[in-house]
Design a protein around this motif. Structure first.
Motif, mmCIF file in Angstrom:
data_model
loop_
_atom_site.group_PDB
_atom_site.id
_atom_site.type_symbol
_atom_site.label_atom_id
_atom_site.label_comp_id
_atom_site.label_asym_id
_atom_site.label_seq_id
_atom_site.Cartn_x
_atom_site.Cartn_y
_atom_site.Cartn_z
ATOM 1 N N ILE A 1 27.830 29.201 15.796
ATOM 2 C CA ILE A 1 29.204 29.386 16.284
ATOM 3 C C ILE A 1 29.610 30.846 16.208
ATOM 4 O O ILE A 1 30.259 31.386 17.124
ATOM 5 C CB ILE A 1 30.178 28.501 15.478
ATOM 6 C CG1 ILE A 1 29.946 27.024 15.818
ATOM 7 C CG2 ILE A 1 31.629 28.884 15.743
ATOM 8 C CD1 ILE A 1 30.657 26.056 14.902
ATOM 9 N N GLU A 2 29.243 31.510 15.110
ATOM 10 C CA GLU A 2 29.577 32.921 14.962
ATOM 11 C C GLU A 2 28.875 33.762 16.029
ATOM 12 O O GLU A 2 29.446 34.709 16.558
ATOM 13 C CB GLU A 2 29.170 33.410 13.574
ATOM 14 C CG GLU A 2 29.598 34.841 13.272
ATOM 15 C CD GLU A 2 29.273 35.253 11.853
ATOM 16 O OE1 GLU A 2 29.423 36.446 11.544
ATOM 17 O OE2 GLU A 2 28.854 34.380 11.065
ATOM 18 N N ARG A 3 27.660 33.367 16.369
ATOM 19 C CA ARG A 3 26.893 34.111 17.365
ATOM 20 C C ARG A 3 27.412 33.841 18.775
ATOM 21 O O ARG A 3 27.552 34.751 19.590
ATOM 22 C CB ARG A 3 25.421 33.721 17.277
ATOM 23 C CG ARG A 3 24.500 34.508 18.213
ATOM 24 C CD ARG A 3 23.099 33.924 18.188
ATOM 25 N NE ARG A 3 22.546 33.877 16.828
ATOM 26 C CZ ARG A 3 21.489 33.162 16.480
ATOM 27 N NH1 ARG A 3 20.881 32.418 17.400
ATOM 28 N NH2 ARG A 3 21.040 33.170 15.244
ATOM 29 N N VAL A 4 27.667 32.541 19.086
ATOM 30 C CA VAL A 4 28.139 32.167 20.427
ATOM 31 C C VAL A 4 29.330 31.211 20.265
ATOM 32 O O VAL A 4 29.160 29.990 20.308
ATOM 33 C CB VAL A 4 27.029 31.480 21.255
ATOM 34 C CG1 VAL A 4 27.473 31.313 22.710
ATOM 35 C CG2 VAL A 4 25.727 32.259 21.193
ATOM 36 N N PRO A 5 30.528 31.730 20.082
ATOM 37 C CA PRO A 5 31.693 30.868 19.819
ATOM 38 C C PRO A 5 32.065 29.953 20.978
ATOM 39 O O PRO A 5 32.826 29.004 20.790
ATOM 40 C CB PRO A 5 32.818 31.872 19.516
ATOM 41 C CG PRO A 5 32.356 33.160 20.115
ATOM 42 C CD PRO A 5 30.871 33.168 20.039
ATOM 43 N N THR A 6 31.543 30.212 22.182
ATOM 44 C CA THR A 6 31.863 29.351 23.328
ATOM 45 C C THR A 6 30.841 28.235 23.521
ATOM 46 O O THR A 6 30.934 27.481 24.498
ATOM 47 C CB THR A 6 31.913 30.192 24.616
ATOM 48 O OG1 THR A 6 30.671 30.883 24.783
ATOM 49 C CG2 THR A 6 33.057 31.198 24.560
ATOM 50 N N PHE A 7 29.882 28.130 22.621
ATOM 51 C CA PHE A 7 28.850 27.088 22.715
ATOM 52 C C PHE A 7 29.419 25.804 22.109
ATOM 53 O O PHE A 7 29.416 25.604 20.898
ATOM 54 C CB PHE A 7 27.593 27.548 21.986
ATOM 55 C CG PHE A 7 26.407 26.641 22.149
ATOM 56 C CD1 PHE A 7 26.328 25.710 23.174
ATOM 57 C CD2 PHE A 7 25.338 26.713 21.261
ATOM 58 C CE1 PHE A 7 25.236 24.877 23.318
ATOM 59 C CE2 PHE A 7 24.224 25.892 21.394
ATOM 60 C CZ PHE A 7 24.179 24.977 22.429
ATOM 61 N N ALA A 8 29.888 24.902 22.962
ATOM 62 C CA ALA A 8 30.619 23.714 22.511
ATOM 63 C C ALA A 8 29.782 22.818 21.616
ATOM 64 O O ALA A 8 30.294 22.227 20.652
ATOM 65 C CB ALA A 8 31.125 22.926 23.720
ATOM 66 N N GLU A 9 28.481 22.713 21.899
ATOM 67 C CA GLU A 9 27.666 21.760 21.144
ATOM 68 C C GLU A 9 27.479 22.179 19.700
ATOM 69 O O GLU A 9 27.276 21.333 18.827
ATOM 70 C CB GLU A 9 26.317 21.558 21.830
ATOM 71 C CG GLU A 9 25.596 20.291 21.419
ATOM 72 C CD GLU A 9 26.430 19.042 21.656
ATOM 73 O OE1 GLU A 9 26.232 18.056 20.905
ATOM 74 O OE2 GLU A 9 27.270 19.029 22.594
ATOM 75 N N ALA A 10 27.542 23.477 19.413
ATOM 76 C CA ALA A 10 27.461 23.933 18.020
ATOM 77 C C ALA A 10 28.668 23.415 17.234
ATOM 78 O O ALA A 10 28.538 22.955 16.092
ATOM 79 C CB ALA A 10 27.392 25.451 17.962
ATOM 80 N N TRP A 11 29.841 23.485 17.856
ATOM 81 C CA TRP A 11 31.050 22.940 17.218
ATOM 82 C C TRP A 11 30.921 21.421 17.044
ATOM 83 O O TRP A 11 31.326 20.869 16.023
ATOM 84 C CB TRP A 11 32.270 23.246 18.075
ATOM 85 C CG TRP A 11 32.644 24.690 18.178
ATOM 86 C CD1 TRP A 11 32.238 25.581 19.121
ATOM 87 C CD2 TRP A 11 33.518 25.420 17.296
ATOM 88 N NE1 TRP A 11 32.785 26.814 18.895
ATOM 89 C CE2 TRP A 11 33.582 26.742 17.784
ATOM 90 C CE3 TRP A 11 34.240 25.079 16.166
ATOM 91 C CZ2 TRP A 11 34.350 27.724 17.168
ATOM 92 C CZ3 TRP A 11 35.013 26.054 15.545
ATOM 93 C CH2 TRP A 11 35.061 27.360 16.042
ATOM 94 N N ASN A 12 30.365 20.761 18.058
ATOM 95 C CA ASN A 12 30.235 19.307 18.004
ATOM 96 C C ASN A 12 29.304 18.865 16.884
ATOM 97 O O ASN A 12 29.599 17.905 16.156
ATOM 98 C CB ASN A 12 29.723 18.784 19.344
ATOM 99 C CG ASN A 12 29.731 17.273 19.416
ATOM 100 O OD1 ASN A 12 30.740 16.624 19.156
ATOM 101 N ND2 ASN A 12 28.595 16.695 19.768
ATOM 102 N N LYS A 13 28.186 19.566 16.729
ATOM 103 C CA LYS A 13 27.241 19.198 15.668
ATOM 104 C C LYS A 13 27.828 19.483 14.292
ATOM 105 O O LYS A 13 27.609 18.722 13.342
ATOM 106 C CB LYS A 13 25.918 19.936 15.850
ATOM 107 C CG LYS A 13 25.172 19.579 17.125
ATOM 108 C CD LYS A 13 24.912 18.077 17.228
ATOM 109 C CE LYS A 13 24.149 17.728 18.488
ATOM 110 N NZ LYS A 13 24.047 16.266 18.687
ATOM 111 N N ARG A 14 28.569 20.565 14.180
ATOM 112 C CA ARG A 14 29.197 20.836 12.872
ATOM 113 C C ARG A 14 30.260 19.784 12.568
ATOM 114 O O ARG A 14 30.427 19.368 11.408
ATOM 115 C CB ARG A 14 29.808 22.241 12.843
ATOM 116 C CG ARG A 14 30.164 22.681 11.417
ATOM 117 C CD ARG A 14 30.616 24.118 11.358
ATOM 118 N NE ARG A 14 31.950 24.301 11.917
ATOM 119 C CZ ARG A 14 32.649 25.432 11.810
ATOM 120 N NH1 ARG A 14 32.109 26.481 11.193
ATOM 121 N NH2 ARG A 14 33.847 25.542 12.346
#
Length: 509
Positions: free
Chosen positions: A242-255
């Protein structure tokens, strides 16, 4: 606003989740085509010089092509293509393309060659806009293959795979993901379920890609930790992504998923809202958000999220199950409440009997039980359902849920509901004149004084649910029932579907 975006927007509004995803329509490419034979090709008309219209048949061909232009533009608008504004002098390649088709149909090869040269020159002059135009055409042609219900399954699945490739980072074709969502909602035909499953998997595969190999590799490492149950470590990895690519929705979803398993529901809800800000139609996140609210005891908001998810993905199993349970709870609650109150007050329990569906049951106490009893009380139940409906109003019904109200010898009253899972022996469909018999064993820690219940059915019309009906059970007195051995119970159960043991010995008072 397009149909798909309107659905997602209304769903998010009901969940009070702000959406900042832009709703920018692609400006139409302005027509500047000047042809000897084609003066103008608009969404509603195609005016062609006289030598093209030597006959009414040719006029009909022109009308068909004009409708095709209109259909393409409408389809393009519905897909909500988001691109940069084209120069004002950029011609409408759709018009030139359709004019070319018209020339080829009437075998005007000279004009066709001139129009092909025109398309090539336009593509050379406007390479970026031309690339987008070709991608749009490819997306529209591919979604047509998916939605055409008379296509064989292999053709439709191949088209879904192609849309997945077009919608996958880093080179995402404009409108490709929108096309997948459109197909997810509108697919029909005898193999619609298989196609919709493939579309769902295609969208999930697209969401798992950021367009950067290193980022994707890190996300997969976090997912591995998630699968292993190392939730704390997984959140650290997802936070790095998320810190690297804050617009990557799936990283937020997995967290959000990791936080849910850690029972940190507020953190999970916060991440889910960020996912839906970035991807308003992420049906997996919508259902996950609903589960968070349910874990907090907010059944109403859970149901709201599940209904929103079904608007995007009509076959999402977890959402369908929650919505159905809510409907069944509403249908069952009055009968359950009346039975509970009657048992507690010592009044006669009167259960409503359906007009066309009847149920008869009996109960036996089991003696000399096996080791599974563990000192409990075992009761063997047999039930028979009969559909007595007939002309002029025949009724086909499918079982959805059963409820029982137990009245123990010590005075306690305990109600419970059993949803009949699809494909289980407890779910059955009754056509007019049909009957269905099943049996089961109840294990409790105290003797039963009385028991009643009922079943909710959905009424079907050509396999489409059109309403509910029910079949109530008369009050049974298990403690006065005949005692039978296990062997005798097996004999009594001949011709019945055995649905198993229900052990309620450890239920809370």
């Amino acid at each position: 606003m397009s149909m798909e975006r309107a659905v997602a927007s209304s769903a998010l509004d009901r969940m009070c989740i702000p959406s900042q995803e832009a709703s920018i329509r692609r400006p139409r490419l302005q027509s500047a085509v000047r042809c000897d034979s084609v003066a103008r090709c608009s969404g509603h008309s195609l005016i062609v010089s006289g030598h093209f219209f030597a006959s009414a048949a040719l006029a009909g061909v022109a009308w068909v092509c004009a409708r095709r232009v209109a259909g393409r533009r409408l389809h393009r608008d519905m897909l909500l293509v988001q691109v940069q504004s084209a120069p004002s002098d950029m011609p409408d390649l759709d018009s030139v393309s359709v004019a070319l088709e018209l020339a080829e149909r009437v075998e005007d090869f000279e004009e066709a060659a001139r129009l092909r040269d025109r398309i090539r020159s336009l593509e050379e002059a406007y390479p970026f806009q031309a690339l987008l135009w070709r991608q749009q055409r490819q997306v529209m042609q591919t979604i047509d293959q998916v939605l055409r219900s008379n296509n064989v399954l292999e053709t439709r699945l191949s088209a879904v795979k192609r849309l997945q490739e077009l919608a996958s980072p880093p080179a995402v074709a404009p409108g490709a993901e929108d096309a997948l969502h459109k197909a997810l909602r509108e697919v029909s035909g005898s193999d619609a379920e298989a196609v919709r499953r493939a579309i769902s998997e295609a969208l999930i595969a697209c969401w798992l890609q950021s367009g950067d190999e290193e980022t994707d590799s890190t996300l997969k490492a976090g997912m591995t930790l998630l699968d292993l149950g190392s939730f704390g470590e997984a959140t650290k990895v997802f936070s790095e992504v998320i810190e690297r690519v804050p617009t990557f929705a799936e990283a937020w979803n997995k967290r959000a998923t990791a936080f849910y398993f850690m029972k940190d529901y507020e953190a999970s809800i916060s991440d889910c809202k960020e996912v839906l800000r970035l991807k308003p139609r992420h049906f997996g996140c919508m259902s996950g958000l609903g589960k968070c609210y349910l874990a907090q005891g907010d059944a109403a908001r859970c149901l709201q999220c599940m209904r929103a998810a079904l608007e995007v993905h009509p076959d999402l199993a977890i959402a369908k199950r929650h919505v159905m349970q809510a409907r069944l709870q509403t249908a069952l609650e009055p009968q359950v409440t009346r039975a509970v109150e009657a048992f507690r007050k010592g009044d006669e329990v009167a259960m409503e009997q359906g007009e066309t569906l009847l149920c008869h049951w009996d109960v036996h106490q089991m003696v000399s039980p096996g080791p599974e009893a563990g000192g409990g009380f075992l009761y063997f139940f047999r039930l028979k359902y009969t559909n007595h409906s007939s002309q002029p109003v025949p009724c086909t019904a499918r079982s959805l849920a059963r409820f029982y109200v137990l009245h123990f010898a010590d005075g306690e009253v305990f109600p419970f509901t059993r949803i009949t899972e699809e494909g289980s022996p407890a779910q059955f469909t009754l056509s007019p004149g049909d009957e269905y018999k099943f049996c089961w064993v109840l294990i409790v820690g105290r003797p039963l004084k009385g028991m009643t219940g009922g079943t909710v059915f959905e009424v079907l019309d050509d396999d489409v649910a059109v309403g509910f009906t029910h079949a109530g059970l008369e009050v049974s007195c298990p403690r006065d029932a005949e005692e039978v051995t296990g062997d005798k119970a097996r004999m009594l159960g001949a011709g019945h579907h055995f649905t198993g043991h229900l052990d309620l010995r450890h239920m809370k008072k």
